[in-house]
Design an enzyme around this catalytic site. Structure first.
Site, PDB file in Angstrom:
ATOM      1  N   TYR A  84      -0.761   5.830   5.874  1.00 52.48           N
ATOM      2  CA  TYR A  84      -1.942   4.220   5.606  1.00 52.48           C
ATOM      3  C   TYR A  84      -2.754   4.945   3.891  1.00 52.48           C
ATOM      4  CZ  TYR A  84      -5.785   1.224   5.306  1.00 52.48           C
ATOM      5  OH  TYR A  84      -6.419   0.517   4.699  1.00 52.48           O
ATOM      6  N   LYS A  93       1.957   2.437   4.018  1.00 51.53           N
ATOM      7  CA  LYS A  93       1.159   1.330   3.839  1.00 51.53           C
ATOM      8  C   LYS A  93       0.523   1.296   2.697  1.00 51.53           C
ATOM      9  CE  LYS A  93      -3.040  -0.946   5.859  1.00 51.53           C
ATOM     10  NZ  LYS A  93      -3.276  -1.371   4.174  1.00 51.53           N
TER      11      LYS A  93
HETATM   12  C1  LIG Z   1      -9.514  -2.066   1.144  1.00 48.06           C
HETATM   13  C2  LIG Z   1      -8.714  -2.637   0.939  1.00 48.06           C
HETATM   14  O1  LIG Z   1      -9.740  -3.420   2.293  1.00 48.06           O
HETATM   15  N1  LIG Z   1      -8.002  -3.517   1.205  1.00 48.06           N
HETATM   16  C3  LIG Z   1      -7.290  -4.394   1.911  1.00 48.06           C
HETATM   17  C4  LIG Z   1      -6.287  -5.750   0.476  1.00 48.06           C
HETATM   18  O2  LIG Z   1      -5.735  -6.084   1.965  1.00 48.06           O
HETATM   19  C5  LIG Z   1      -7.799  -6.410  -0.108  1.00 48.06           C
HETATM   20  O3  LIG Z   1      -8.196  -6.577   0.921  1.00 48.06           O
HETATM   21  C6  LIG Z   1      -6.973  -7.146  -1.604  1.00 48.06           C
HETATM   22  O4  LIG Z   1      -6.045  -6.897  -1.487  1.00 48.06           O
HETATM   23  C7  LIG Z   1      -8.045  -7.615  -1.776  1.00 48.06           C
HETATM   24  O5  LIG Z   1      -8.641  -7.237  -2.843  1.00 48.06           O
HETATM   25  C8  LIG Z   1      -5.869  -3.463   2.492  1.00 48.06           C
HETATM   26  O6  LIG Z   1      -4.906  -3.263   1.652  1.00 48.06           O
HETATM   27  C9  LIG Z   1      -6.790  -3.089   3.350  1.00 48.06           C
HETATM   28  C10 LIG Z   1      -5.874  -3.652   4.987  1.00 48.06           C
HETATM   29  O7  LIG Z   1      -4.546  -3.517   4.673  1.00 48.06           O
HETATM   30  C11 LIG Z   1      -5.947  -3.209   6.443  1.00 48.06           C
HETATM   31  O8  LIG Z   1      -7.062  -3.701   6.363  1.00 48.06           O
HETATM   32  O9  LIG Z   1      -5.841  -2.059   6.836  1.00 48.06           O
END
Ligand SMILES: CC(=O)N[C@@H]([C@@H](O)[C@H](O)[C@H](O)CO)[C@@H](O)CC(=O)C(=O)O
Length: 328
Positions: free
Chosen positions: A151, A181
């Site tokens: 990740y 990921k």
């Molecule tokens: C920094 C962050 O929280 N990034 C999110 C994104 O889904 C993000 O919320 C989205 O792209 C909106 O900016 C995900 O990459 C995080 C994620 O997959 C997780 O919760 O493990």
């Protein structure tokens, strides 16, 4: 021999692909984890959002803010409630302590999860690829029958080792390695991972929801993200349009998703706001975030709600009474 058998069992699992919701951790008003709504949450993801893979205890799930026993309870409940409904349940087992990470990995294997993922330790950090691989290898070895995913989320861990570099020779060190990921906007690094390692059948899972279409063009095989909890249906429409080579429709869908994310990012968007939006859209109470995070403000929720409606992501009918949780 046993290790060979176990790691070949890991490879027999179906590849992780399509949308993967990074699950939110529901909490009670008193800040305890709330397992009682997880069954309903699974049904919502599958039935209303068309999302059949989940990533548990990650960033969105406040995994690093939970105790080890809470993480175990959550992992168990997601696996139990997801049985015969979800395709894959991947558990994030990253922790600052190698021992804790190994215990969580072992536990994920015992409860029948479909894979594990690990972030780079971010307090005493690995200095280079060798240090990072050494840590990941020890965690993966604690669950030798489970597919293993790295990740990558450098903005939060501060560990900026390029994934392209990390993947070089990784399966010799970690035989259960199945993919990454990739929660970063560096499409050069992402593209080079795909370009150089796609023949290995790795999963290239993109983690920046607002830029997913660009990553699909680069060869992403799936996506893990927070917004798939409530924009899964819309994002699936984008994936379908891309699949049938209708780039113009795919772009329309991506722009629509961007309009929402851009709007909330300008207001201040993170795990707390995500919890509030999910409560609003699904009607399932996600509760407050855990300190140091604070609840989303009423002002944020009102504005997000209006935007969701104007973009057609939320109708009056979808709104359930009493599902607004605010700090003021
Ligand atoms: C920094 C962050 O929280 N990034 C999110 C994104 O889904 C993000 O919320 C989205 O792209 C909106 O900016 C995900 O990459 C995080 C994620 O997959 C997780 O919760 O493990």
């Amino acid at each position: 021999m046993i290790f060979y058998l176990l790691s070949s069992m890991a490879s027999q699992k179906k590849n992780l692909q399509g949308l993967v919701a990074a699950t939110i951790t529901p909490m009670t008003e008193h800040g305890e984890i709330n397992l009682s709504v997880i069954g309903q949450y699974v049904d919502y993801l599958v039935g209303k959002q068309g999302v059949k893979n989940i990533f548990v205890n990650g960033t969105t799930g406040e995994g690093l803010s939970l105790s080890i026993s809470e993480r175990r309870l959550l992992a168990e409940e997601w696996v139990i409630k997801g049985r015969n409904k979800l395709d894959q349940v991947v558990i994030h087992v990253g922790a600052l302590s190698l021992k804790e990470s190994q215990q969580l990995a072992q536990h994920a294997a015992e409860i029948g999860a479909d894979g594990i993922a690990v972030i780079a330790p971010f307090f005493l950090k690995p200095r280079d690829k060798g240090d990072l691989i050494a840590f990941l290898r020890e965690v993966a070895a604690a669950a030798p029958a489970l597919p293993f995913y790295y990740y990558h989320i450098p903005a939060l861990t501060g560990v900026k080792i390029r994934v392209e570099e990390l993947l070089d020779g990784i399966q010799e060190q970690i035989p259960t390695f199945r993919g990454v990921k990739f929660s970063d906007t560096d499409l050069l690094d992402f593209g080079q991972c795909v370009d150089q390692y796609r023949q290995r059948q790795f999963a290239f899972l993109f983690g920046v929801d607002e830029q997913l279409l660009s990553a699909l063009v680069m060869g992403a095989t799936g996506a893990v993200g927070s917004t798939y909890n409530y924009l899964g249906q819309k994002t699936n429409q984008m994936l379908e349009a891309y699949e049938r080579k209708d780039l113009s429709s795919a772009l329309d869908h991506q722009f629509c998703i961007q309009r929402f994310i851009n709007f909330v990012v300008k207001l201040g968007f993170g795990v707390s706001q995500n919890k509030a939006i999910m409560t609003l859209v699904s009607g399932i109470p996600m509760g407050p975030p855990r300190l140091p995070l604070q609840r989303a403000s009423k002002e944020f929720i009102d504005k997000a709600e209006a935007k969701l409606k104007s973009l057609g992501f939320l109708s009056f009918r979808d709104l359930k009474d009493g599902n607004l949780e605010t700090s003021s």
